[in-house]
Enzyme design. Structure first.
Site, PDB file in Angstrom:
ATOM      1  N   SER A  69      40.380  33.620  25.903  1.00 40.81           N
ATOM      2  CA  SER A  69      39.123  34.311  25.570  1.00 40.81           C
ATOM      3  C   SER A  69      39.193  35.185  24.331  1.00 40.81           C
ATOM      4  O   SER A  69      38.149  35.660  23.868  1.00 40.81           O
ATOM      5  CB  SER A  69      38.662  35.160  26.752  1.00 40.81           C
ATOM      6  OG  SER A  69      38.156  34.314  27.743  1.00 40.81           O
ATOM      7  N   LYS A  72      36.845  34.141  21.700  1.00 46.21           N
ATOM      8  CA  LYS A  72      35.379  34.269  21.793  1.00 46.21           C
ATOM      9  C   LYS A  72      34.742  35.064  20.647  1.00 46.21           C
ATOM     10  O   LYS A  72      33.760  34.615  20.056  1.00 46.21           O
ATOM     11  CB  LYS A  72      34.993  34.852  23.152  1.00 46.21           C
ATOM     12  CG  LYS A  72      35.241  33.872  24.308  1.00 46.21           C
ATOM     13  CD  LYS A  72      35.076  34.555  25.656  1.00 46.21           C
ATOM     14  CE  LYS A  72      35.271  33.587  26.809  1.00 46.21           C
ATOM     15  NZ  LYS A  72      35.277  34.286  28.112  1.00 46.21           N
ATOM     16  N   TYR A 194      34.675  24.122  23.545  1.00 48.24           N
ATOM     17  CA  TYR A 194      35.060  25.414  24.135  1.00 48.24           C
ATOM     18  C   TYR A 194      36.474  25.340  24.727  1.00 48.24           C
ATOM     19  O   TYR A 194      37.298  26.232  24.516  1.00 48.24           O
ATOM     20  CB  TYR A 194      34.030  25.821  25.203  1.00 48.24           C
ATOM     21  CG  TYR A 194      34.454  27.023  26.002  1.00 48.24           C
ATOM     22  CD1 TYR A 194      34.422  28.308  25.449  1.00 48.24           C
ATOM     23  CD2 TYR A 194      34.925  26.885  27.313  1.00 48.24           C
ATOM     24  CE1 TYR A 194      34.840  29.412  26.181  1.00 48.24           C
ATOM     25  CE2 TYR A 194      35.342  27.984  28.048  1.00 48.24           C
ATOM     26  CZ  TYR A 194      35.301  29.241  27.470  1.00 48.24           C
ATOM     27  OH  TYR A 194      35.732  30.339  28.190  1.00 48.24           O
ATOM     28  N   TYR A 246      35.445  42.613  29.653  1.00 50.29           N
ATOM     29  CA  TYR A 246      34.621  42.199  30.799  1.00 50.29           C
ATOM     30  C   TYR A 246      34.093  43.410  31.564  1.00 50.29           C
ATOM     31  O   TYR A 246      33.692  44.389  30.966  1.00 50.29           O
ATOM     32  CB  TYR A 246      35.400  41.246  31.721  1.00 50.29           C
ATOM     33  CG  TYR A 246      36.043  40.129  30.959  1.00 50.29           C
ATOM     34  CD1 TYR A 246      35.262  39.229  30.243  1.00 50.29           C
ATOM     35  CD2 TYR A 246      37.417  39.991  30.907  1.00 50.29           C
ATOM     36  CE1 TYR A 246      35.836  38.207  29.522  1.00 50.29           C
ATOM     37  CE2 TYR A 246      38.009  38.971  30.188  1.00 50.29           C
ATOM     38  CZ  TYR A 246      37.208  38.081  29.496  1.00 50.29           C
ATOM     39  OH  TYR A 246      37.780  37.091  28.786  1.00 50.29           O
ATOM     40  N   VAL A 264      43.024  35.267  29.328  1.00 49.48           N
ATOM     41  CA  VAL A 264      43.856  35.040  30.517  1.00 49.48           C
ATOM     42  C   VAL A 264      45.246  34.495  30.183  1.00 49.48           C
ATOM     43  O   VAL A 264      46.107  34.414  31.045  1.00 49.48           O
ATOM     44  CB  VAL A 264      43.167  34.113  31.559  1.00 49.48           C
ATOM     45  CG1 VAL A 264      41.998  34.811  32.230  1.00 49.48           C
ATOM     46  CG2 VAL A 264      42.741  32.793  30.944  1.00 49.48           C
TER      47      VAL A 264
HETATM   48  N1  GLN Z   1      39.757  29.195  29.549  1.00 52.16           N
HETATM   49  C1  GLN Z   1      39.353  30.345  30.311  1.00 52.16           C
HETATM   50  C2  GLN Z   1      38.046  30.049  31.010  1.00 52.16           C
HETATM   51  O1  GLN Z   1      37.152  29.586  30.368  1.00 52.16           O
HETATM   52  C3  GLN Z   1      39.233  31.543  29.434  1.00 52.16           C
HETATM   53  C4  GLN Z   1      38.863  32.782  30.206  1.00 52.16           C
HETATM   54  C5  GLN Z   1      39.550  34.026  29.766  1.00 52.16           C
HETATM   55  O2  GLN Z   1      40.474  34.032  28.955  1.00 52.16           O
HETATM   56  N2  GLN Z   1      39.144  35.131  30.346  1.00 52.16           N
HETATM   57  O3  GLN Z   1      37.901  30.265  32.185  1.00 52.16           O
END
Ligand code: GLN
Length: 403
Positions: A69, A72, A194, A246, A264
């Site tokens: 993420s 993003k 994505y 988040y 993550v």
């Molecule tokens: N690939 C993960 C997902 O889309 C990325 C989420 C994250 O890093 N918080 O669920």
């Protein structure tokens, strides 16, 4: 270069924080795909990159992991530059959700995702990246990420496969977005894109260079390449501040006070605008999906060094270094008798202000107030700008309005 830096205070500091937190085993590695579940949970790296391109690193800062993420905000920036803010904002909002990163929540009437930092908003943002095929579009993303990192990045094929094979929740979100026309065509290629962007591999050092590029208002401090426009940096750091961690974002900005983004894969990048970029890699996550030691490192640095961005705002009063009238100026230079006479008779009606530092809106407001007060007693005002580093455009307008 690393050897030369090893004795420096910042290096010692990072090493000390690394040593202090190294034994902490709190949290769990992400286990929704086998590749992430198999990561060594003890890996721990810290990197800090200054705006003149100095790289400080401690621990496993050269170990590759997937960006997840942390991608993003970068894709959000690319979409802003390709499509413009109005189009992007029609497809994604800028409000924090207070929900988990993968929550299936869209704005009630429009179906617009809340912000680009949660999966729904990120998938909608990725859907805006231009190109005829997924391969071409991914190439643009990869080139953009590589420019941020200052080196060619690549994708982890196995992680991508697993993300794609198991990403049913993200698939559901994408189809929901399609239902509300937030994705305008078949959602599968956008989803594919994505998953690819999440599977790009970086090191902790890379993330710190990326963060430093944002801290440097869009120019990579090592390569000098302008990756993103200043206007877009502002937007990107704003959503990182309000939504980057988040449903922990409120606490984060309250405690640490730096725009940041977690993934993550265990990475966190944090930005102190105008000063440096910071990154931590440590795969054990808390219940929000943020790296446990990553948060601790940022908290420790922010606490000890008062990094909270709202601390950086200083009062304008010290921008005036000195104030005197021109009769008090002594000079070793031989002056013409005519000039000597002029100074003698008019010198005390000429007020000199020696200014220093940056003329931003706050400091300039203070200077204009001071100068306006002096105008009554002086026929001439001299502003000595030799020690002024920067004059903000908005601030220069302020001085034009008043004087
Ligand atoms: N690939 C993960 C997902 O889309 C990325 C989420 C994250 O890093 N918080 O669920």
């Amino acid at each position: 270069m690393q050897d030369q830096l090893s004795g420096l205070p910042v290096q010692q500091l990072l090493d000390r924080i690394h040593a202090d937190l190294n034994a902490d085993q709190a949290g769990e590695v992400a286990d929704y795909i086998p590749e992430l579940a198999a990561v060594d949970p003890d890996l721990f790296g810290i990197a800090l990159v200054t705006l003149d391109g100095k790289v400080y690193q401690s621990g496993d800062s050269r170990h590759l992991f997937t960006i997840q993420s942390v991608s993003k905000p970068l894709t959000f920036g690319l979409a802003l530059s390709e499509q413009g803010a109005a189009t992007v904002e029609r497809h994604v909002g800028v409000e924090p959700t207070g929900d988990a990163f993968n929550s299936i929540s869209l704005e009630p009437h429009s179906g617009r995702p809340m912000n680009p930092m949660v999966n729904a908003g990120a998938i909608a943002t990725t859907g805006l990246i231009k190109g005829a095929t997924v391969t071409e579009r991914f190439q643009r993303i990869l080139e953009c990420f590589s420019a941020y990192a200052g080196r060619p990045l690549t994708m982890n094929e196995a992680v991508y496969r697993s993300e794609k094979d198991t990403g049913h929740r993200n698939r559901a979100i994408a189809h929901l977005l399609r239902n509300f026309d937030m994705l305008t065509e078949d959602p599968e290629p956008d989803l594919d894109l994505y998953f690819r962007q999440c599977s790009v591999e970086v090191t902790c050092r890379d993330l710190a260079v990326i963060a430093a590029t944002l801290a440097n208002y869009g120019a990579n401090p090592i390569t000098g390449v302008e990756v993103i426009k200043l206007n877009d940096v502002e937007k990107l750091l704003s959503v990182m501040s309000s939504c980057g961690m988040y449903d922990y974002s409120g606490r984060w900005i309250y405690d640490v006070g730096l725009p940041a983004k977690s993934g993550v894969g265990g990475g966190i990048m944090a930005v102190l605008p105008g000063q440096f970029g910071l990154a931590v890699f440590s795969p054990r996550l808390d219940r929000w999906g943020n790296s446990v030691r990553g948060i601790q490192v940022c908290e420790a640095l922010s606490r000890n060094f008062h990094l909270h961005m709202f601390r950086g705002l200083r009062s304008g009063s010290n921008v005036i270094r000195a104030k005197y009238d021109a009769s008090m100026i002594s000079s070793r230079r031989n002056r013409l008798p005519r000039i000597e006479k002029l100074l003698e008779t008019h010198g005390n009606q000429t007020t000199v202000y020696e200014l220093q530092g940056d003329l931003l809106i706050g400091t300039t407001e203070y200077v204009t107030r001071e100068v306006i007060r002096a105008i009554d007693q002086s026929s001439t005002i001299v502003l000595d700008l030799r020690r002024v580093m920067e004059i903000d455009l908005a601030a220069s307008q302020l001085s034009l309005i008043h004087i």
